[in-house]
Design an enzyme around this catalytic site. Structure first.
Site, PDB file in Angstrom:
ATOM      1  CG  ASP A 148      -9.408   2.662  -0.300  1.00 35.10           C
ATOM      2  OD1 ASP A 148      -8.980   1.514  -0.516  1.00 35.10           O
ATOM      3  OD2 ASP A 148      -8.768   3.522   0.329  1.00 35.10           O
TER       4      ASP A 148
ATOM      5  CG  ASP B 282      -2.217   0.688   1.037  1.00 32.71           C
ATOM      6  OD1 ASP B 282      -2.315   1.505   0.106  1.00 32.71           O
ATOM      7  OD2 ASP B 282      -3.145   0.441   1.817  1.00 32.71           O
TER       8      ASP B 282
HETATM    9  C1  GLA Z   1      -5.711   1.962   2.199  1.00 30.30           C
HETATM   10  C2  GLA Z   1      -6.139   0.793   1.349  1.00 30.30           C
HETATM   11  C3  GLA Z   1      -7.211   0.012   2.075  1.00 30.30           C
HETATM   12  C4  GLA Z   1      -6.674  -0.466   3.393  1.00 30.30           C
HETATM   13  C5  GLA Z   1      -6.178   0.713   4.218  1.00 30.30           C
HETATM   14  C6  GLA Z   1      -5.475   0.244   5.474  1.00 30.30           C
HETATM   15  O1  GLA Z   1      -6.700   2.893   2.312  1.00 30.30           O
HETATM   16  O2  GLA Z   1      -6.583   1.236   0.096  1.00 30.30           O
HETATM   17  O3  GLA Z   1      -7.646  -1.069   1.286  1.00 30.30           O
HETATM   18  O4  GLA Z   1      -5.641  -1.382   3.180  1.00 30.30           O
HETATM   19  O5  GLA Z   1      -5.282   1.519   3.476  1.00 30.30           O
HETATM   20  O6  GLA Z   1      -4.986   1.294   6.227  1.00 30.30           O
END
Ligand code: GLA
Length: 740
Positions: free
Chosen positions: A546, A476
């Site tokens: 997301d 990420d």
């Molecule tokens: C980001 C990712 C999510 C999740 C969060 C965790 O927003 O896109 O899918 O993994 O971080 O903090």
């Protein structure tokens, strides 16, 4: 032969199956652009070159020349009289600007080489890929510029990149090195780009190109949620099946610019590369700078053909992972199920429950390390929080014992102020001395241009993977870059830092997939802020957004799939009301939409109503049944929802026409309307197909007279259409077609 050189005309012709690209060397030695478009079987006449508005360089001696504002250049430079956007800006050792390039030599080679430190496409199994290295030189600067063109005949793709070498004895400064520039006459072109924001990435945006510059760009240190590194120009008549389209896709994950400029002569210059803002590069004697690759395609058959060119190309020549041909394990991710509130038992219970339904991998998301129970701390401390989850190796063993794979979340590029890493090395964060750094999600960015930083972070990740037996990583990256200063970097290196950061990310991912060749790597950046061809070189899939709401996903996935293959789009079924938008949609529709990507779940299965839970095994099985068709087949956009016709429809057809899957989603229901008719594509006209409803939510009213089609001829289904009954809000249908 894809690349031919006509010595008498001094012209190069680069042919793919359906396109031609022609470069001419003028008498004065400039590399001029002559043609790009539908395939031609002859070399054009040099008189096609536009040299009329100003005294042409070939008509007047150089010392009498005024401007270079009319000649179409293959690689235009700044500072010598071309007032259109240049691709290359150079300053000499005295700081004076200007560069003028003349033909020096060329070579045509079979295949294609990689680029140092950068992702690059490769020939793979395709025969007949050839590369033209066109060497240009500026004698005044002792600078050599090699333009690289690789021709991929089958996908109608030409990739371009550039190597700039200082052959002199004094240092030079590169202020701008774009990767490709394409000059053409304007034909009322319209621009198409993929724009958006967090949770609504890559919506297709189409607009006329007016006088001046139309740009797509990111100066956020990553390719961004807002503007994807892609720009297409199309003629105004363009739709899915007709019209001429030029696509440029940059294979890079940092700052970028794609621009189309229409000037006073109705002339169009299209370009793409690293954004010059905040960039300059010190090129010492003997040094070479490599610019990232641009993937160019031309379609004379509308947007659909462009899409399929890109899908085939990215699947065949960009994604390297051994996973690209394999069905991905259907996963359950605990993020939307638990957020930070979990312990080892909860995670194991989620895995155990998931296993009952046939789910194949558990992904443990954010919060398993340091003392991270919210987003305020611990990034950089990749040490298992044993008081929270116990031993990670044991948890992994237990999950493997269920016959499931085990995946883990990392955010390797970041550092929390509340972390042991920051306490030990505050200078490792990007920062400008004397200035309070900008936080985003309470975190700072590590200076990955520094080797010791990369080595330390990578070392910790490596240890976790080795000790715990991890099958999958979600990498990420949750913020944009600001305060782009490096404490360990000298004055001159500061303007190189951003590009070196991106090279650092690439280097770390290369190490990861080399050390763990079976690892399934999924990139992610606060959802889809780094969904680009650069990252696809390292990971076969990227978390798309997301936003997991099925209706929002229609636009996001449609935009993403304009360029990127479905096999790369991370898509999950999540809970309702949806976490991002509060909408409630049927479980079937959520699964039908997620089926378009790499399928998985991101919810607490125990919270689901029994009738939904019962459907999971069938959904998992369906993913496996259709994975190859969706991942490797041809994708067709049949209908995009608008207010007037509020439904979405797409299909995936096998390349040999033997089967297809149609997905129909009613965004809003409408009273008193006829059933919708969709016009299928990609079928064999003379084949007869059996049509089966795979998964459907209930129709509002199945009118007494509505008789679903259960068989049909390919040409009839494509031309006369296929009726779908009137459905209510958020309802959907899947139809499977099989050649009888
Ligand atoms: C980001 C990712 C999510 C999740 C969060 C965790 O927003 O896109 O899918 O993994 O971080 O903090």
């Amino acid at each position: 032969m894809p690349i031919q050189y006509d010595e008498t005309r001094r012209m190069f012709r680069l042919d793919t199956d359906h396109t031609s690209y022609v470069i001419a060397i003028t008498e004065a030695g400039y590399a001029a652009h002559l043609y790009y478009g539908k395939r031609v079987s002859h070399f054009p006449d040099a008189k096609l070159l536009r040299q009329d508005e100003y005294p042409a360089p070939d008509v007047l001696p150089r010392e009498k020349l005024t401007y270079l504002n009319a000649l179409p250049f293959e690689y235009p430079t700044d500072g010598v009289g071309d007032f259109r956007p240049g691709a290359l800006g150079v300053r000499n050792a005295k700081g004076q600007p200007g560069c003028e390039l003349f033909y020096a030599s060329h070579a045509v080679t079979e295949g294609k080489e990689g680029l140092p430190g950068l992702p690059a496409s490769f020939p793979g199994e395709e025969q007949g890929v050839e590369t033209l290295s066109l060497v240009l030189a500026d004698p005044a600067l002792c600078l050599t510029v090699t333009l690289l063109y690789s021709v991929f005949p089958k996908e109608d793709v030409i990739t371009r990149s550039v190597m700039v070498r200082n052959d002199g004895k004094t240092p030079l400064v590169l202020e701008k090195v774009l990767s490709a520039s394409l000059d053409m006459d304007d034909r009322n072109y319209e621009a198409i780009s993929l724009d958006g924001n967090w949770a609504r990435e890559r919506h297709i945006c189409r607009r006329p190109v007016g006088f001046g510059q139309t740009t797509v760009r990111s100066i956020r240190g990553e390719s961004s949620h807002q503007e994807n590194p892609f720009l297409a120009l199309c003629t105004p008549d363009t739709n899915e099946e007709q019209g001429e389209v030029y696509g440029l896709l940059l294979m890079y994950s940092g700052n970028h610019i794609e621009s189309a400029e229409k000037n006073q002569f109705g002339f169009m210059r299209l370009s793409s590369g690293i954004h010059p803002d905040g960039f300059s590069w010190n090129l010492g004697p003997g040094e070479t700078f490599a610019a990232p690759e641009v993937i160019c395609t031309y379609s004379g058959e509308g947007l659909g053909r462009m899409t399929r060119n890109y899908h085939d190309f990215i699947r065949g020549h960009v994604i390297r992972s051994p996973w690209k041909k394999k069905p991905r394990p259907v996963l359950i991710n605990n993020w939307e199920a638990t957020y930070f509130d979990f312990d080892g038992e909860k995670i194991y219970a989620l895995a155990k429950e998931a296993k009952q339904f046939g789910i194949e991998m558990l992904v443990l998301d954010d919060g398993w390390f340091g003392h991270r129970n919210d987003d305020n701390s611990s990034l950089g401390d990749w040490k298992v929080n044993e008081s929270k989850i116990g031993s990670l190796a044991e948890l992994s063993q237990k999950i493997h014992g269920l016959g499931m794979k085990f995946g883990l979340w990392f955010e390797p590029e970041m550092i929390s102020v509340d972390s042991d890493l920051y306490r030990a090395h505050p200078d490792w964060a990007l920062q400008v001395e004397g200035r309070t750094p900008t936080l985003s999600r309470n975190q700072l960015v590590l200076d990955l241009s520094r080797k010791e930083v990369r080595d330390t972070v990578y070392g910790e990740i490596h240890a976790v993977l080795q000790n715990a037996g991890i099958d999958y990583i979600k990498w990420d990256m949750n913020r944009n870059l600001t305060n782009i200063g490096g404490i360990g970097t000298g004055r001159e290196g500061q303007t190189e830092l951003l590009h070196r950061y991106v090279l650092g990310v690439y280097e770390m991912q290369e190490r990861l997939i080399t050390d763990f060749p079976d690892l399934l790597l999924e990139n992610c950046s606060g959802g889809g802020a780094r969904f680009d061809a650069g990252m696809l070189y390292y990971s076969p899939q990227i978390w798309c957004s997301d936003d997991t709401d099925a209706i929002e996903r229609l636009r996001i996935q449609e935009g993403t799939a304009l360029v990127y293959p479905m096999s790369a789009m991370g898509a999950h079924v999540s809970k309702c009301p949806n976490e991002q938008i509060g909408r409630t949609t049927p479980f079937d529709t959520r699964a039908n939409v997620a089926l378009a990507g790499t399928f998985g779940y991101e919810l607490n299965l125990a919270d689901l109503p029994e009738e939904d839970r019962k459907k999971i095994p069938e959904q998992v099985e369906r993913y496996h049944r259709y994975h190859a068709l969706i991942a490797d087949g041809d994708y067709y956009r049949l209908h995009t929802w608008t207010d007037a016709e509020p439904y979405d429809c797409w299909m995936n057809a096998a390349k040999d026409g033997s089967e297809a899957l149609v997905t129909y989603v009613q965004v809003l229901g409408r009273p008193s309307t006829n059933s919708a008719k969709v016009f299928l594509r990609g079928l064999l006209p003379d084949a007869r197909y059996e049509i089966q409803e795979e998964c459907g939510t209930k129709a509002v009213q199945e009118y007494g007279s509505f008789q679903p089609l259960t068989e049909g001829w390919g040409d009839v289904l494509m031309n006369a259409g296929f009726p779908v009954p009137a459905l209510g809000d958020f309802q959907s249908r899947l139809y499977a077609l099989r050649k009888i």
